[in-house]
Design an enzyme around this catalytic site. Structure first.
Site, PDB file in Angstrom:
ATOM      1  N   LYS A   1       0.818  -1.223   0.000  1.00 32.68           N
ATOM      2  CA  LYS A   1       0.000   0.000   0.000  1.00 32.68           C
ATOM      3  C   LYS A   1       0.851   1.272   0.000  1.00 32.68           C
ATOM      4  O   LYS A   1       2.045   1.249   0.288  1.00 32.68           O
ATOM      5  CB  LYS A   1      -0.987  -0.047   1.163  1.00 32.68           C
ATOM      6  CG  LYS A   1      -2.091  -1.069   0.844  1.00 32.68           C
ATOM      7  CD  LYS A   1      -3.256  -1.015   1.772  1.00 32.68           C
ATOM      8  CE  LYS A   1      -4.299  -2.021   1.258  1.00 32.68           C
ATOM      9  NZ  LYS A   1      -5.357  -2.271   2.219  1.00 32.68           N
TER      10      LYS A   1
ATOM     11  N   ARG B   1      -3.229 -10.108   5.019  1.00 32.98           N
ATOM     12  CA  ARG B   1      -3.635 -10.296   3.615  1.00 32.98           C
ATOM     13  C   ARG B   1      -2.484  -9.819   2.743  1.00 32.98           C
ATOM     14  O   ARG B   1      -2.157  -8.630   2.752  1.00 32.98           O
ATOM     15  CB  ARG B   1      -4.910  -9.488   3.365  1.00 32.98           C
ATOM     16  CG  ARG B   1      -5.480  -9.616   1.960  1.00 32.98           C
ATOM     17  CD  ARG B   1      -6.741  -8.765   1.819  1.00 32.98           C
ATOM     18  NE  ARG B   1      -7.267  -8.819   0.479  1.00 32.98           N
ATOM     19  CZ  ARG B   1      -6.812  -8.082  -0.541  1.00 32.98           C
ATOM     20  NH1 ARG B   1      -5.832  -7.230  -0.353  1.00 32.98           N
ATOM     21  NH2 ARG B   1      -7.363  -8.208  -1.728  1.00 32.98           N
TER      22      ARG B   1
HETATM   23  N1  HH2 Z   1      -7.170  -4.172   0.564  1.00 27.33           N
HETATM   24  C1  HH2 Z   1      -7.438  -4.279  -0.762  1.00 27.33           C
HETATM   25  C2  HH2 Z   1      -8.475  -5.101  -1.206  1.00 27.33           C
HETATM   26  N2  HH2 Z   1      -9.200  -5.833  -0.330  1.00 27.33           N
HETATM   27  N3  HH2 Z   1      -9.655  -6.525   1.883  1.00 27.33           N
HETATM   28  C3  HH2 Z   1      -9.391  -6.451   3.200  1.00 27.33           C
HETATM   29  N4  HH2 Z   1     -10.097  -7.181   4.087  1.00 27.33           N
HETATM   30  N5  HH2 Z   1      -8.398  -5.635   3.694  1.00 27.33           N
HETATM   31  C4  HH2 Z   1      -7.643  -4.858   2.873  1.00 27.33           C
HETATM   32  O1  HH2 Z   1      -6.776  -4.125   3.378  1.00 27.33           O
HETATM   33  C5  HH2 Z   1      -7.894  -4.912   1.458  1.00 27.33           C
HETATM   34  C6  HH2 Z   1      -8.930  -5.770   0.989  1.00 27.33           C
HETATM   35  C7  HH2 Z   1      -6.643  -3.501  -1.754  1.00 27.33           C
HETATM   36  O2  HH2 Z   1      -5.571  -4.245  -2.226  1.00 27.33           O
HETATM   37  P1  HH2 Z   1      -5.479  -5.175  -3.546  1.00 27.33           P
HETATM   38  O3  HH2 Z   1      -6.476  -6.281  -3.552  1.00 27.33           O
HETATM   39  O4  HH2 Z   1      -4.069  -5.599  -3.646  1.00 27.33           O
HETATM   40  O5  HH2 Z   1      -5.731  -4.205  -4.769  1.00 27.33           O
HETATM   41  P2  HH2 Z   1      -7.021  -3.836  -5.631  1.00 27.33           P
HETATM   42  O6  HH2 Z   1      -8.108  -3.389  -4.703  1.00 27.33           O
HETATM   43  O7  HH2 Z   1      -6.507  -2.747  -6.530  1.00 27.33           O
HETATM   44  O8  HH2 Z   1      -7.425  -5.081  -6.384  1.00 27.33           O
END
Ligand code: HH2
Length: 304
Positions: A238, A273
């Site tokens: 992040k 995660r």
């Molecule tokens: N962060 C993201 C997505 N889902 N779910 C939970 N429970 N906690 C988090 O911190 C969280 C989440 C954002 O990250 P990422 O999936 O890598 O990216 P994107 O939303 O661009 O697919």
């Protein structure tokens, strides 16, 4: 019970059989000790750090298997990016992206979560074999609560101020820790009362929060992990890592992610995660060895 984080037991309960679960009077339960790893599988073209890399079915399955083999307890499958400013995806398209992946991985016996904001997507995912619903809007939508309760799925309740498209415009709190923790505890009670068998709580780093808000929440984690519910932390790649360590490229932020996730584990976090599963499993095991009285604890055991 030991106060040491690697020896700390965590559990999630489901209304249906789950891989590695045991039957209890309340349903099926998975238990683990210490801090487990949830592996991220984004089957999206536009996720902020790995968009497009796992969009094809075979690539997605191979990546999920690799994360399982590396020690992930749960694979979190997402078909819509929630990064600030991401374009919304219609429910049908999101379902088309994730359903074949969930079906195939469920057949292989993986423990699966679905990362979605939409109740219709959650229902389709649960039918396809998902076990846990990871809703970054914290099950604000009563339809989402109903989808989880009717299926008997566990849920991750995450805190987000606003909504993904605009959440980073001007996040504001009078007392970020009190507001986020208060919201999560109240929401957990509401969701449980409506019939969702168990919840994970997540402070939602970067979701309607400045870097300073994220830091305050990370420092205050013991207050949240000391409560009734297991806590998930998602710091992987992040923006705050980019700012602290001057790493503009998201895919190069795994070392910083590890630093924040080791902190989360030592504060009693039940799950992190992550994108880089093997690196996290290795580091958490070493940290666990250091922080226990010496005996084998298996902090990252697969469901037993
Ligand atoms: N962060 C993201 C997505 N889902 N779910 C939970 N429970 N906690 C988090 O911190 C969280 C989440 C954002 O990250 P990422 O999936 O890598 O990216 P994107 O939303 O661009 O697919």
């Amino acid at each position: 019970m030991s106060d040491l984080w690697p020896e700390r037991p965590h559990r999630l309960t489901f209304g249906f059989p789950v891989p590695g679960g045991v039957r209890t009077p309340d349903g099926w339960e998975i238990t683990w000790r210490g801090c487990a790893v949830m592996g991220i599988l984004n089957v999206t073209p536009d996720s902020f750090s790995d968009g497009g890399r796992h969009a094809g079915l075979e690539a997605a399955l191979a990546h999920a298997r690799a994360m399982r083999d590396a020690g992930a307890l749960v694979i979190d499958v997402g078909g819509e990016s929630t990064r600030p400013g991401a374009a919304p995806v219609p429910a049908d398209a999101e379902i088309d992206r994730i359903r074949p992946v969930l079906r195939a991985l469920a057949d292989e016996g993986l423990l699966l979560s679905v990362d979605t904001l939409k109740p219709e997507v959650a229902r389709a995912a649960l039918e396809a074999g998902a076990h846990l619903v990871n809703d970054v809007s914290g099950l604000r939508d009563l339809e989402m609560v109903a989808a989880c309760a009717e299926a008997g799925a566990a849920a991750c309740v995450m805190h987000m101020q606003g909504e993904p498209r605009t959440m980073q415009h001007a996040p504001h709190y009078d007392d970020v820790v009190a507001e986020v923790h208060g919201y999560l505890r109240a929401q957990a009670e509401r969701v449980r009362a409506a019939g969702v068998p168990s919840v994970l709580l997540d402070p939602g780093l970067g979701f309607g929060k400045t870097v300073e808000h994220n830091l305050a929440l990370l420092r205050a984690l013991p207050d949240l992990t000391g409560g009734e519910w297991p806590v998930l932390v998602g710091a992987s790649r992040k923006g705050m890592i980019g700012r602290f360590a001057d790493v503009p490229v998201a895919s190069e932020r795994d070392p910083g992610s590890l630093a924040l996730h080791l902190h989360a584990a030592r504060c009693g976090g039940a799950m992190v995660r992550v994108h880089a599963v093997a690196e996290h499993v290795q580091a958490l095991r070493v940290q666990a060895a250091l922080d226990t009285s010496g005996q084998e604890t298996g902090p990252l055991q697969s469901p037993a």
